[in-house]
Design a protein around this motif. Structure first.
Motif, PDB file in Angstrom:
ATOM      1  N   SER A  60       5.883   4.345   1.106  1.00  0.00           N
ATOM      2  CA  SER A  60       5.754   5.778   0.840  1.00  0.00           C
ATOM      3  C   SER A  60       6.378   6.607   1.953  1.00  0.00           C
ATOM      4  O   SER A  60       6.237   6.270   3.134  1.00  0.00           O
ATOM      5  N   ALA A  61       7.020   7.706   1.576  1.00  0.00           N
ATOM      6  CA  ALA A  61       7.594   8.633   2.549  1.00  0.00           C
ATOM      7  C   ALA A  61       6.492   9.135   3.472  1.00  0.00           C
ATOM      8  O   ALA A  61       5.380   9.416   3.029  1.00  0.00           O
ATOM      9  N   GLY A  62       6.797   9.208   4.747  1.00  0.00           N
ATOM     10  CA  GLY A  62       5.849   9.696   5.733  1.00  0.00           C
ATOM     11  C   GLY A  62       4.942   8.632   6.310  1.00  0.00           C
ATOM     12  O   GLY A  62       4.156   8.899   7.211  1.00  0.00           O
ATOM     13  N   SER A  63       5.024   7.408   5.800  1.00  0.00           N
ATOM     14  CA  SER A  63       4.231   6.289   6.314  1.00  0.00           C
ATOM     15  C   SER A  63       5.176   5.228   6.854  1.00  0.00           C
ATOM     16  O   SER A  63       6.214   4.965   6.257  1.00  0.00           O
ATOM     17  N   GLU A  64       4.811   4.629   7.973  1.00  0.00           N
ATOM     18  CA  GLU A  64       5.635   3.570   8.540  1.00  0.00           C
ATOM     19  C   GLU A  64       5.385   2.285   7.750  1.00  0.00           C
ATOM     20  O   GLU A  64       4.325   1.673   7.877  1.00  0.00           O
ATOM     21  N   GLU A  65       6.364   1.901   6.904  1.00  0.00           N
ATOM     22  CA  GLU A  65       6.184   0.747   6.039  1.00  0.00           C
ATOM     23  C   GLU A  65       7.522   0.097   5.711  1.00  0.00           C
ATOM     24  O   GLU A  65       8.562   0.764   5.654  1.00  0.00           O
ATOM     25  N   TYR A  66       7.471  -1.204   5.425  1.00  0.00           N
ATOM     26  CA  TYR A  66       8.650  -1.970   5.017  1.00  0.00           C
ATOM     27  C   TYR A  66       8.222  -3.034   4.022  1.00  0.00           C
ATOM     28  O   TYR A  66       7.195  -3.688   4.212  1.00  0.00           O
ATOM     29  N   GLY A  67       8.980  -3.205   2.943  1.00  0.00           N
ATOM     30  CA  GLY A  67       8.646  -4.229   1.975  1.00  0.00           C
ATOM     31  C   GLY A  67       9.775  -4.482   1.000  1.00  0.00           C
ATOM     32  O   GLY A  67      10.810  -3.814   1.040  1.00  0.00           O
ATOM     33  N   ILE A  68       9.569  -5.468   0.115  1.00  0.00           N
ATOM     34  CA  ILE A  68      10.552  -5.799  -0.914  1.00  0.00           C
ATOM     35  C   ILE A  68       9.870  -5.850  -2.273  1.00  0.00           C
ATOM     36  O   ILE A  68       8.655  -6.034  -2.377  1.00  0.00           O
ATOM     37  N   ARG A  69      10.670  -5.670  -3.324  1.00  0.00           N
ATOM     38  CA  ARG A  69      10.211  -5.839  -4.694  1.00  0.00           C
ATOM     39  C   ARG A  69      11.400  -6.359  -5.503  1.00  0.00           C
ATOM     40  O   ARG A  69      12.533  -6.332  -5.031  1.00  0.00           O
ATOM     41  N   THR A  70      11.127  -6.822  -6.708  1.00  0.00           N
ATOM     42  CA  THR A  70      12.206  -7.312  -7.556  1.00  0.00           C
ATOM     43  C   THR A  70      12.357  -6.410  -8.766  1.00  0.00           C
ATOM     44  O   THR A  70      11.431  -5.695  -9.152  1.00  0.00           O
ATOM     45  N   SER A  71      13.551  -6.462  -9.360  1.00  0.00           N
ATOM     46  CA  SER A  71      13.800  -5.691 -10.573  1.00  0.00           C
ATOM     47  C   SER A  71      14.592  -6.560 -11.547  1.00  0.00           C
ATOM     48  O   SER A  71      15.585  -7.176 -11.183  1.00  0.00           O
ATOM     49  N   GLY A  72      14.103  -6.623 -12.764  1.00  0.00           N
ATOM     50  CA  GLY A  72      14.801  -7.366 -13.801  1.00  0.00           C
ATOM     51  C   GLY A  72      14.730  -8.869 -13.622  1.00  0.00           C
ATOM     52  O   GLY A  72      14.089  -9.380 -12.712  1.00  0.00           O
ATOM     53  N   GLY A  73      15.396  -9.555 -14.538  1.00  0.00           N
ATOM     54  CA  GLY A  73      15.465 -11.004 -14.454  1.00  0.00           C
ATOM     55  C   GLY A  73      14.097 -11.645 -14.417  1.00  0.00           C
ATOM     56  O   GLY A  73      13.174 -11.226 -15.103  1.00  0.00           O
ATOM     57  N   ASP A  74      13.969 -12.659 -13.612  1.00  0.00           N
ATOM     58  CA  ASP A  74      12.727 -13.416 -13.497  1.00  0.00           C
ATOM     59  C   ASP A  74      11.943 -13.043 -12.235  1.00  0.00           C
ATOM     60  O   ASP A  74      11.206 -13.852 -11.695  1.00  0.00           O
ATOM     61  N   GLY A  75      12.120 -11.818 -11.763  1.00  0.00           N
ATOM     62  CA  GLY A  75      11.444 -11.368 -10.553  1.00  0.00           C
ATOM     63  C   GLY A  75       9.943 -11.374 -10.698  1.00  0.00           C
ATOM     64  O   GLY A  75       9.411 -11.113 -11.785  1.00  0.00           O
ATOM     65  N   VAL A  76       9.254 -11.673  -9.604  1.00  0.00           N
ATOM     66  CA  VAL A  76       7.791 -11.750  -9.641  1.00  0.00           C
ATOM     67  C   VAL A  76       7.118 -10.696  -8.752  1.00  0.00           C
ATOM     68  O   VAL A  76       5.899 -10.656  -8.680  1.00  0.00           O
ATOM     69  N   LEU A  77       7.885  -9.835  -8.110  1.00  0.00           N
ATOM     70  CA  LEU A  77       7.308  -8.810  -7.231  1.00  0.00           C
ATOM     71  C   LEU A  77       7.505  -7.431  -7.856  1.00  0.00           C
ATOM     72  O   LEU A  77       8.505  -6.762  -7.617  1.00  0.00           O
ATOM     73  N   SER A  78       6.546  -6.987  -8.646  1.00  0.00           N
ATOM     74  CA  SER A  78       6.670  -5.703  -9.325  1.00  0.00           C
ATOM     75  C   SER A  78       6.340  -4.516  -8.424  1.00  0.00           C
ATOM     76  O   SER A  78       6.645  -3.376  -8.761  1.00  0.00           O
ATOM     77  N   SER A  79       5.713  -4.776  -7.288  1.00  0.00           N
ATOM     78  CA  SER A  79       5.415  -3.705  -6.331  1.00  0.00           C
ATOM     79  C   SER A  79       5.938  -4.112  -4.961  1.00  0.00           C
ATOM     80  O   SER A  79       6.247  -5.277  -4.711  1.00  0.00           O
ATOM     81  N   ASP A  80       6.056  -3.136  -4.066  1.00  0.00           N
ATOM     82  CA  ASP A  80       6.539  -3.425  -2.713  1.00  0.00           C
ATOM     83  C   ASP A  80       5.584  -4.403  -2.046  1.00  0.00           C
ATOM     84  O   ASP A  80       4.368  -4.213  -2.062  1.00  0.00           O
ATOM     85  N   THR A  81       6.151  -5.450  -1.456  1.00  0.00           N
ATOM     86  CA  THR A  81       5.384  -6.554  -0.906  1.00  0.00           C
ATOM     87  C   THR A  81       5.873  -6.890   0.492  1.00  0.00           C
ATOM     88  O   THR A  81       7.079  -6.883   0.747  1.00  0.00           O
ATOM     89  N   ALA A  82       4.964  -7.192   1.390  1.00  0.00           N
ATOM     90  CA  ALA A  82       5.327  -7.628   2.747  1.00  0.00           C
ATOM     91  C   ALA A  82       5.916  -9.033   2.677  1.00  0.00           C
ATOM     92  O   ALA A  82       5.522  -9.847   1.844  1.00  0.00           O
ATOM     93  N   ILE A  83       6.862  -9.303   3.572  1.00  0.00           N
ATOM     94  CA  ILE A  83       7.392 -10.662   3.693  1.00  0.00           C
ATOM     95  C   ILE A  83       6.587 -11.334   4.795  1.00  0.00           C
ATOM     96  O   ILE A  83       6.934 -11.293   5.961  1.00  0.00           O
ATOM     97  N   GLY A  84       5.480 -11.912   4.411  1.00  0.00           N
ATOM     98  CA  GLY A  84       4.615 -12.606   5.362  1.00  0.00           C
ATOM     99  C   GLY A  84       4.671 -14.090   5.066  1.00  0.00           C
ATOM    100  O   GLY A  84       4.330 -14.503   3.970  1.00  0.00           O
TER     101      GLY A  84
END
Length: 130
Positions: A60-84
């Motif tokens: 979100s704008a204004g918050s210190e954050e980093y993450g990934i998500r997928t779009s289309g295909g066989d992606g399994v991350l529908s929301s922003d996710t940490a790479i932990g």
């Protein structure tokens, strides 16, 4: 395969989320399909310290954050996710030829964030499903 090996999120801002994406293409003859995983060499970091991993499912704008998500295909991350650790990003349970999935990287800074250049390396790996 990836359509690029380098992404730039540009200048991070308090008022917007910066994003960049790549396209991941995968094929397998395994009847059980495949899973693609991503891992990182550490947090997004730079001269100003580190950018915190997203924890609430949305960078979100204004918050210190980093993450990934997928779009289309066989992606399994529908929301922003940490790479932990190692995170599954794409999965299919059948033979696949040239399946394409978008992977979107997003970051934002908060009022306590320090400007500057931030970077890190991510590694994608693919395995046939058991």
């Amino acid at each position: 395969s990836l359509n690029t090996t380098t992404l730039s999120l540009g200048t991070l801002s308090l008022t917007s989320v910066s994003s960049a994406s790549l396209t991941l293409s995968a094929s397998t003859t395994a009847l059980t399909g495949y899973t693609v995983y991503v891992s990182e060499d550490g947090n997004l970091r730079g001269s100003g310290g580190t950018i915190d991993d997203v924890s609430d499912g949305a960078v979100s704008a204004g918050s210190e954050e980093y993450g990934i998500r997928t779009s289309g295909g066989d992606g399994v991350l529908s929301s922003d996710t940490a790479i932990g650790g190692t995170v599954a990003v794409v999965s299919t349970s059948t033979v696949a030829v040239g399946h394409q999935t978008g992977v979107v990287f997003s970051a934002s800074i908060g009022t306590g964030s320090v400007g500057g250049s931030y970077s890190h390396s991510v590694t994608f790996s693919i395995t046939a499903n058991p």
